[in-house]
Write a protein that holds these residues in place. Structure first.
Motif, PDB file in Angstrom:
ATOM      1  N   MET A 154       0.828  -1.180   0.000  1.00 11.05           N
ATOM      2  CA  MET A 154       0.000   0.000   0.000  1.00 11.05           C
ATOM      3  C   MET A 154       0.878   1.251   0.000  1.00 11.05           C
ATOM      4  SD  MET A 154      -3.319   0.816   0.117  1.00 11.05           S
ATOM      5  CE  MET A 154      -3.945  -0.741   0.617  1.00 11.05           C
ATOM      6  N   LYS A 155       1.911   1.242   0.822  1.00 14.98           N
ATOM      7  CA  LYS A 155       2.805   2.400   0.888  1.00 14.98           C
ATOM      8  C   LYS A 155       3.510   2.635  -0.443  1.00 14.98           C
ATOM      9  CE  LYS A 155       3.776   2.705   5.793  1.00 14.98           C
ATOM     10  NZ  LYS A 155       4.780   2.711   6.854  1.00 14.98           N
ATOM     11  N   LYS A 156       3.941   1.563  -1.097  1.00 16.32           N
ATOM     12  CA  LYS A 156       4.644   1.720  -2.379  1.00 16.32           C
ATOM     13  C   LYS A 156       3.721   2.290  -3.454  1.00 16.32           C
ATOM     14  CE  LYS A 156       8.257  -1.666  -1.703  1.00 16.32           C
ATOM     15  NZ  LYS A 156       8.946  -2.826  -2.243  1.00 16.32           N
ATOM     16  N   ILE A 157       2.490   1.849  -3.480  1.00 12.96           N
ATOM     17  CA  ILE A 157       1.535   2.391  -4.452  1.00 12.96           C
ATOM     18  C   ILE A 157       1.304   3.870  -4.171  1.00 12.96           C
ATOM     19  CG2 ILE A 157      -0.851   2.328  -5.274  1.00 12.96           C
ATOM     20  CD1 ILE A 157      -0.783  -0.719  -4.783  1.00 12.96           C
ATOM     21  N   LEU A 158       1.131   4.225  -2.901  1.00 10.88           N
ATOM     22  CA  LEU A 158       0.942   5.633  -2.537  1.00 10.88           C
ATOM     23  C   LEU A 158       2.148   6.483  -2.908  1.00 10.88           C
ATOM     24  CD1 LEU A 158      -0.935   5.741   0.871  1.00 10.88           C
ATOM     25  CD2 LEU A 158      -1.449   7.054  -1.176  1.00 10.88           C
ATOM     26  N   GLU A 159       3.344   5.962  -2.665  1.00  9.48           N
ATOM     27  CA  GLU A 159       4.550   6.702  -3.039  1.00  9.48           C
ATOM     28  C   GLU A 159       4.605   6.925  -4.541  1.00  9.48           C
ATOM     29  OE1 GLU A 159       8.350   5.443  -1.356  1.00  9.48           O
ATOM     30  OE2 GLU A 159       7.271   4.676   0.401  1.00  9.48           O
ATOM     31  N   ASN A 188       2.396   9.886   5.072  1.00  8.16           N
ATOM     32  CA  ASN A 188       2.580  10.278   6.467  1.00  8.16           C
ATOM     33  C   ASN A 188       1.575   9.589   7.384  1.00  8.16           C
ATOM     34  OD1 ASN A 188       0.319  11.595   5.631  1.00  8.16           O
ATOM     35  ND2 ASN A 188       0.912  13.610   6.370  1.00  8.16           N
ATOM     36  N   ALA A 189       1.136   8.402   7.015  1.00  8.94           N
ATOM     37  CA  ALA A 189       0.202   7.637   7.832  1.00  8.94           C
ATOM     38  C   ALA A 189       0.838   6.298   8.183  1.00  8.94           C
ATOM     39  CB  ALA A 189      -1.091   7.424   7.069  1.00  8.94           C
ATOM     40  N   ASP A 190       0.443   5.778   9.332  1.00  8.44           N
ATOM     41  CA  ASP A 190       1.004   4.506   9.779  1.00  8.44           C
ATOM     42  C   ASP A 190      -0.013   3.373   9.791  1.00  8.44           C
ATOM     43  OD1 ASP A 190       3.594   5.464  10.166  1.00  8.44           O
ATOM     44  OD2 ASP A 190       3.098   6.205  12.170  1.00  8.44           O
ATOM     45  N   THR A 191      -1.274   3.703   9.902  1.00  9.04           N
ATOM     46  CA  THR A 191      -2.269   2.631   9.976  1.00  9.04           C
ATOM     47  C   THR A 191      -2.733   2.244   8.575  1.00  9.04           C
ATOM     48  OG1 THR A 191      -4.207   4.067  10.104  1.00  9.04           O
ATOM     49  CG2 THR A 191      -3.091   3.532  12.189  1.00  9.04           C
ATOM     50  N   LEU A 192      -3.121   1.011   8.452  1.00  5.36           N
ATOM     51  CA  LEU A 192      -3.606   0.507   7.181  1.00  5.36           C
ATOM     52  C   LEU A 192      -4.843   1.271   6.714  1.00  5.36           C
ATOM     53  CD1 LEU A 192      -3.488  -1.522   4.890  1.00  5.36           C
ATOM     54  CD2 LEU A 192      -4.788  -3.099   6.323  1.00  5.36           C
ATOM     55  N   GLU A 193      -5.756   1.527   7.615  1.00  6.88           N
ATOM     56  CA  GLU A 193      -6.984   2.239   7.264  1.00  6.88           C
ATOM     57  C   GLU A 193      -6.676   3.632   6.734  1.00  6.88           C
ATOM     58  OE1 GLU A 193      -6.494   0.721  10.265  1.00  6.88           O
ATOM     59  OE2 GLU A 193      -7.725  -1.050   9.877  1.00  6.88           O
ATOM     60  N   ALA A 194      -5.731   4.315   7.366  1.00  8.64           N
ATOM     61  CA  ALA A 194      -5.354   5.660   6.923  1.00  8.64           C
ATOM     62  C   ALA A 194      -4.706   5.606   5.537  1.00  8.64           C
ATOM     63  CB  ALA A 194      -4.416   6.310   7.930  1.00  8.64           C
ATOM     64  N   LEU A 195      -3.842   4.634   5.316  1.00 11.22           N
ATOM     65  CA  LEU A 195      -3.199   4.484   4.011  1.00 11.22           C
ATOM     66  C   LEU A 195      -4.234   4.189   2.930  1.00 11.22           C
ATOM     67  CD1 LEU A 195      -0.115   2.338   5.076  1.00 11.22           C
ATOM     68  CD2 LEU A 195      -0.047   4.704   4.254  1.00 11.22           C
ATOM     69  N   GLN A 196      -5.191   3.320   3.243  1.00  8.69           N
ATOM     70  CA  GLN A 196      -6.245   3.005   2.279  1.00  8.69           C
ATOM     71  C   GLN A 196      -7.061   4.250   1.929  1.00  8.69           C
ATOM     72  OE1 GLN A 196      -8.075  -0.228   4.506  1.00  8.69           O
ATOM     73  NE2 GLN A 196      -7.513  -1.651   2.864  1.00  8.69           N
TER      74      GLN A 196
END
Length: 136
Positions: free
Chosen positions: A1-6, A14-22
């Motif tokens: 998820m982080k790589k897709i966002l990057e 700047n989020a750590d939780t899965l829900e926030a990243l989603q």
């Protein structure tokens, strides 16, 4: 998820939780058409992880495409199941670079006026040279 966002934002989330990243991913993709390429995927045993990863992508704009490259039909089966999509496999063994490029253009730019994506053709050609794919 982080790589897709990057890849989408060009910065570390700047989020750590899965829900926030989603939620961030869902918001960023929002009203835009996207082409997401998941290249050389091998994971076919963790359905829950695929559900988690793909959840925000279920609401992407109509006309968006997800292209998954893999050597394993089981990976494509799992992801199409998770995305609740029809199975549309293209086994590309043996296609030459020109055929890959033509196929890539068809899926990536389907329904668009050629003048609208002419500036993207050099990038599309580089991508097409580097894959053998399963598409849906």
């Amino acid at each position: 998820m982080k790589k897709i966002l990057e890849a989408v934002t060009k910065e570390k989330p700047n989020a750590d939780t899965l829900e926030a990243l989603q939620q961030i991913l869902k918001d960023k993709l929002g009203l835009n058409k996207v082409l997401l390429i998941l290249d050389d995927v091998w994971e076919d045993s963790k359905m829950i992880e695929w559900e988690t990863l793909m959840a925000p992508l279920r609401s992407i704009q109509r006309g968006s495409k997800i292209l998954l490259t893999t050597r394993m039909r089981s990976v494509a089966d799992m992801v199409t199941c998770v995305m609740r999509s029809r199975k549309d496999y293209l086994h590309l063994n043996g296609l030459n670079e020109d055929e890959n490029f033509m196929l890539f253009k068809k899926y990536a730019f389907d329904g668009l006026n050629s003048e609208d994506y002419a500036h993207l053709l050099p990038i599309a050609e580089k991508i097409a040279k580097s894959f053998m794919a399963v598409l849906w």
